[in-house]
Design a protein around this motif. Structure first.
Motif, PDB file in Angstrom:
ATOM      1  N   LEU A 153     -24.049  63.276 -62.944  1.00 50.09           N
ATOM      2  CA  LEU A 153     -24.355  62.675 -61.647  1.00 50.09           C
ATOM      3  C   LEU A 153     -23.170  62.829 -60.697  1.00 50.09           C
ATOM      4  N   LEU A 154     -21.953  62.634 -61.229  1.00 48.24           N
ATOM      5  CA  LEU A 154     -20.766  62.768 -60.387  1.00 48.24           C
ATOM      6  C   LEU A 154     -20.598  64.205 -59.915  1.00 48.24           C
ATOM      7  N   LYS A 155     -20.893  65.153 -60.778  1.00 45.77           N
ATOM      8  CA  LYS A 155     -20.796  66.560 -60.383  1.00 45.77           C
ATOM      9  C   LYS A 155     -21.776  66.867 -59.254  1.00 45.77           C
ATOM     10  N   PHE A 156     -22.974  66.274 -59.332  1.00 50.65           N
ATOM     11  CA  PHE A 156     -23.959  66.437 -58.262  1.00 50.65           C
ATOM     12  C   PHE A 156     -23.429  65.862 -56.950  1.00 50.65           C
ATOM     13  N   THR A 157     -22.904  64.641 -56.994  1.00 51.13           N
ATOM     14  CA  THR A 157     -22.427  63.982 -55.778  1.00 51.13           C
ATOM     15  C   THR A 157     -21.244  64.711 -55.160  1.00 51.13           C
ATOM     16  N   LEU A 158     -20.310  65.162 -56.004  1.00 55.38           N
ATOM     17  CA  LEU A 158     -19.069  65.744 -55.495  1.00 55.38           C
ATOM     18  C   LEU A 158     -19.177  67.241 -55.230  1.00 55.38           C
ATOM     19  N   SER A 159     -20.344  67.825 -55.477  1.00 52.41           N
ATOM     20  CA  SER A 159     -20.516  69.255 -55.178  1.00 52.41           C
ATOM     21  C   SER A 159     -20.406  69.519 -53.682  1.00 52.41           C
ATOM     22  N   ASP A 160     -20.728  68.530 -52.885  1.00 50.09           N
ATOM     23  CA  ASP A 160     -20.739  68.722 -51.432  1.00 50.09           C
ATOM     24  C   ASP A 160     -19.825  67.717 -50.737  1.00 50.09           C
ATOM     25  N   ARG A 211     -25.128  74.306 -48.839  1.00 48.87           N
ATOM     26  CA  ARG A 211     -25.287  73.109 -49.671  1.00 48.87           C
ATOM     27  C   ARG A 211     -26.166  73.420 -50.878  1.00 48.87           C
ATOM     28  N   LEU A 212     -27.226  74.153 -50.671  1.00 45.72           N
ATOM     29  CA  LEU A 212     -28.106  74.535 -51.783  1.00 45.72           C
ATOM     30  C   LEU A 212     -27.350  75.372 -52.814  1.00 45.72           C
ATOM     31  N   ARG A 213     -26.498  76.272 -52.333  1.00 42.70           N
ATOM     32  CA  ARG A 213     -25.720  77.103 -53.259  1.00 42.70           C
ATOM     33  C   ARG A 213     -24.800  76.257 -54.122  1.00 42.70           C
ATOM     34  N   ARG A 214     -24.171  75.242 -53.514  1.00 42.83           N
ATOM     35  CA  ARG A 214     -23.265  74.383 -54.269  1.00 42.83           C
ATOM     36  C   ARG A 214     -23.996  73.585 -55.335  1.00 42.83           C
ATOM     37  N   TYR A 215     -25.158  73.041 -54.969  1.00 43.95           N
ATOM     38  CA  TYR A 215     -25.913  72.264 -55.941  1.00 43.95           C
ATOM     39  C   TYR A 215     -26.502  73.153 -57.035  1.00 43.95           C
ATOM     40  N   TYR A 216     -26.878  74.368 -56.684  1.00 42.53           N
ATOM     41  CA  TYR A 216     -27.468  75.282 -57.660  1.00 42.53           C
ATOM     42  C   TYR A 216     -26.479  75.613 -58.775  1.00 42.53           C
ATOM     43  N   GLY A 217     -25.195  75.548 -58.458  1.00 44.70           N
ATOM     44  CA  GLY A 217     -24.181  75.867 -59.456  1.00 44.70           C
ATOM     45  C   GLY A 217     -23.856  74.737 -60.405  1.00 44.70           C
ATOM     46  N   CYS A 218     -24.618  73.646 -60.349  1.00 42.11           N
ATOM     47  CA  CYS A 218     -24.327  72.486 -61.200  1.00 42.11           C
ATOM     48  C   CYS A 218     -24.904  72.615 -62.608  1.00 42.11           C
ATOM     49  N   GLY A 219     -25.646  73.669 -62.884  1.00 39.87           N
ATOM     50  CA  GLY A 219     -26.194  73.849 -64.230  1.00 39.87           C
ATOM     51  C   GLY A 219     -27.480  74.645 -64.207  1.00 39.87           C
ATOM     52  N   LEU A 220     -27.832  75.185 -65.365  1.00 43.45           N
ATOM     53  CA  LEU A 220     -29.004  76.045 -65.453  1.00 43.45           C
ATOM     54  C   LEU A 220     -30.270  75.316 -65.029  1.00 43.45           C
ATOM     55  N   TYR A 221     -30.449  74.103 -65.540  1.00 42.78           N
ATOM     56  CA  TYR A 221     -31.626  73.316 -65.194  1.00 42.78           C
ATOM     57  C   TYR A 221     -31.297  72.232 -64.166  1.00 42.78           C
ATOM     58  N   CYS A 274     -31.099  70.868 -56.386  1.00 41.84           N
ATOM     59  CA  CYS A 274     -31.518  71.550 -55.157  1.00 41.84           C
ATOM     60  C   CYS A 274     -32.807  70.931 -54.604  1.00 41.84           C
ATOM     61  N   MET A 275     -33.731  70.601 -55.491  1.00 38.93           N
ATOM     62  CA  MET A 275     -34.977  69.973 -55.045  1.00 38.93           C
ATOM     63  C   MET A 275     -34.716  68.587 -54.469  1.00 38.93           C
ATOM     64  N   VAL A 276     -33.819  67.823 -55.121  1.00 37.55           N
ATOM     65  CA  VAL A 276     -33.480  66.478 -54.623  1.00 37.55           C
ATOM     66  C   VAL A 276     -32.880  66.584 -53.225  1.00 37.55           C
ATOM     67  N   MET A 277     -31.957  67.527 -53.044  1.00 33.73           N
ATOM     68  CA  MET A 277     -31.298  67.686 -51.754  1.00 33.73           C
ATOM     69  C   MET A 277     -32.272  68.183 -50.684  1.00 33.73           C
ATOM     70  N   ALA A 278     -33.156  69.119 -51.066  1.00 34.96           N
ATOM     71  CA  ALA A 278     -34.135  69.655 -50.106  1.00 34.96           C
ATOM     72  C   ALA A 278     -35.092  68.562 -49.640  1.00 34.96           C
ATOM     73  N   LEU A 279     -35.544  67.732 -50.574  1.00 37.52           N
ATOM     74  CA  LEU A 279     -36.415  66.621 -50.202  1.00 37.52           C
ATOM     75  C   LEU A 279     -35.678  65.613 -49.325  1.00 37.52           C
ATOM     76  N   ASP A 280     -34.404  65.403 -49.624  1.00 34.87           N
ATOM     77  CA  ASP A 280     -33.605  64.498 -48.799  1.00 34.87           C
ATOM     78  C   ASP A 280     -33.504  65.030 -47.372  1.00 34.87           C
ATOM     79  N   TYR A 281     -33.335  66.336 -47.247  1.00 32.77           N
ATOM     80  CA  TYR A 281     -33.248  66.954 -45.917  1.00 32.77           C
ATOM     81  C   TYR A 281     -34.578  66.815 -45.164  1.00 32.77           C
ATOM     82  N   LEU A 282     -35.682  67.069 -45.867  1.00 35.11           N
ATOM     83  CA  LEU A 282     -36.997  66.954 -45.233  1.00 35.11           C
ATOM     84  C   LEU A 282     -37.283  65.507 -44.830  1.00 35.11           C
ATOM     85  N   PHE A 283     -36.881  64.576 -45.686  1.00 36.83           N
ATOM     86  CA  PHE A 283     -37.078  63.166 -45.375  1.00 36.83           C
ATOM     87  C   PHE A 283     -36.265  62.781 -44.146  1.00 36.83           C
TER      88      PHE A 283
END
Length: 477
Positions: free
Chosen positions: A140-147, A413-423, A429-438
């Motif tokens: 979770l921390l890696k996700f938050t600190l990626s950006d 931003r998508l590139r940074r999150y995509y590098g957080c792991g295979l799955y 990326c989906m969480v961030m994209a939905l956050d952007y759309l919201f």
């Protein structure tokens, strides 16, 4: 340059702890330096809505569900509408999150970056890499600190831990120790009972704070030294173990359990003691031992995390987080107090020099001419000669640095999150994209122009009023 700063964390007053006092003192000093600061935290009982604290510090106690140890239930998007409304209303341009355990902090950083604001994160904890809890928290921390724009740690040990956990570049992480106002913890040797050697423990009564060690050590110390007593402040799930230990060994007259302790009561409890005992199993900094030393107590602490970076060696005895080694360290401290080998009442003067306002002002004046970029600060503050003001000064430089950069494009931003792991990367990326759309949906339904801006707090008039009221009191003293 002045900023409108939003501090976000689950942990704030009336809850007690190092993060809470850190948030309050940091915010107060930033206000004194001309910045506007607000704090967003969750509601505590009847404490909901907007409250004003000293110097016009505005605190938003938002209604969220608390699930464990004052940490809130993650909602991801549920907090966004209210959070966006507050940021726009207060004209915030920097969001500063505190605490890896804080859901509000993680969500606040995610949403602020989506809104194109600058974000800073301060890590106050150490984590492992093997157990399930640490693995999930680190991901979770890696996700938050990626950006994130900048990360602050409270010790060099904490920096190494955070860099490894979140796969960060060390250049983007500064080490800024916690601070304490030594004048608020003046020692009073007359307050201690001369017939007893009093060992004080003030801590959250949880496993991480080594309460199992404390339960094992107290009966052994009491049986070995008949003139030693304990004063224990704090609350938590491990309190029942302390009560059972006291009942089993019939130590009601030698072990006093105070229960929850408010911050303004800490000094009055500390000055009753001769020794302060910290049994933590992990600690990024431990501001409690600094407060205890300022109050004139000899400190005994487990040698874990960033604790060895905090106090000079003559103020503290170290022990491994083991029962027998802790017994040796406590016994040594008791003998030092008995024979008068050290004079803990002088510790405050030494720490006052380390945390001196005049010293910090002088250093700040010098570094103003020498500093050229933000990464110099990590080397500048590698020593212990630090105080709240130097923390504020360096934080200000961090804010200067991150506020001048442009918001990251969506694809970056998508590139940074995509590098957080295979799955995990795809999920992030989906969480961030939905956050952007919201966010775009909120911008359409509730335009910025429809949100009323908050009136600025009259800081100057408030300070003039306080000075006018306090001056007669000072003359009477």
């Amino acid at each position: 340059m002045l900023y409108n700063i939003c501090m976000v964390s689950d942990f704030f007053y009336p809850n007690m702890g190092g993060v809470e006092s850190h948030l309050y003192l940091l915010s107060q000093c930033l206000i004194l330096r001309g910045h506007k600061v607000i704090i967003i935290t969750h509601a505590y009982g009847n404490r909901t809505g907007v409250r004003y604290l000293t110097n016009g510090l505005k605190v938003y106690y938002v209604p969220t569900l608390v699930i464990h140890n004052e940490a809130t239930l993650p909602t991801i998007y549920g907090f966004f509408p209210l959070f966006r409304n507050i940021l726009i209303r207060e004209s915030i341009n920097i969001v500063h999150g505190h605490g890896a355990f804080s859901s509000l902090c993680h969500e606040g950083i995610l949403h602020s970056k989506t809104m194109g604001l600058k974000a800073c994160f301060t890590d106050h904890s150490l984590f492992g890499f093997a157990d399930a809890s640490s693995i999930l928290t680190n991901k979770l921390l890696k996700f938050t600190l990626s950006d994130i724009d900048h990360v602050i740690c409270v010790s060099h040990t904490s920096k190494e831990n955070t860099v490894l956990r979140a796969a960060l570049s060390p250049r983007n992480v500064s080490v800024i120790p916690n601070a304490v106002v030594a004048s608020q913890f003046q020692p009073d040797p007359s307050a201690a009972d001369p017939n007893w050697i009093t060992i004080v423990v003030i801590s959250r009564q949880v496993y991480r704070k080594g309460m199992d060690l404390l339960v094992a050590v107290i009966p052994r110390i009491c049986s070995m030294y008949h003139n030693v007593r304990f004063i224990i402040g704090g609350d938590g799930p491990k309190r029942i173990d302390l009560e059972q230990m006291r009942e089993k060994h019939l130590l009601h007259d030698r072990v006093e359990l105070l229960g929850p302790v408010k911050h303004h009561q800490v000094r009055n409890i500390l000055i009753q003691g001769n020794i302060f005992l910290n049994t933590s199993l992990t600690e990024a900094f431990c501001i409690a031992i600094v407060e205890a030393a300022c109050a004139g107590l000899l400190v005994v602490s487990t040698k874990v995390g960033g604790v060895p970076e905090v106090l000079p060696s003559h103020m503290i005895n170290y022990a491994m987080p083991e029962e027998d080694d802790l017994m040796i360290a406590v016994s040594k401290a008791i003998q030092m107090i008995k024979i008068g080998e050290v004079d803990p009442s002088r510790f405050n003067d030494e720490l006052k020099d380390m945390y001196s306002w005049s010293n910090v002002a002088e250093r700040t004046e010098k570094v103003n001419h020498a500093l050229h970029d933000i990464y110099f600060y990590a080397h500048l503050i590698s020593g212990l000669n630090i105080s709240i003001c130097i923390y504020i000064y360096i934080s200000r430089q961090v804010y200067d640095s991150i506020s001048q950069s442009q918001p990251s494009p969506l694809i970056e931003r998508l590139r940074r999150y995509y590098g957080c792991g295979l799955y995990a990367g795809k999920i992030f990326c989906m969480v961030m994209a939905l956050d952007y759309l919201f966010w775009r949906f909120l911008e359409f339904v509730f335009p910025k122009d429809s949100i009323e801006r908050a009136q600025p707090f009259p800081y100057k008039r408030y300070r003039d009023y306080v000075d006018k009221v306090e001056e007669p009191k000072a003359q009477l003293k």
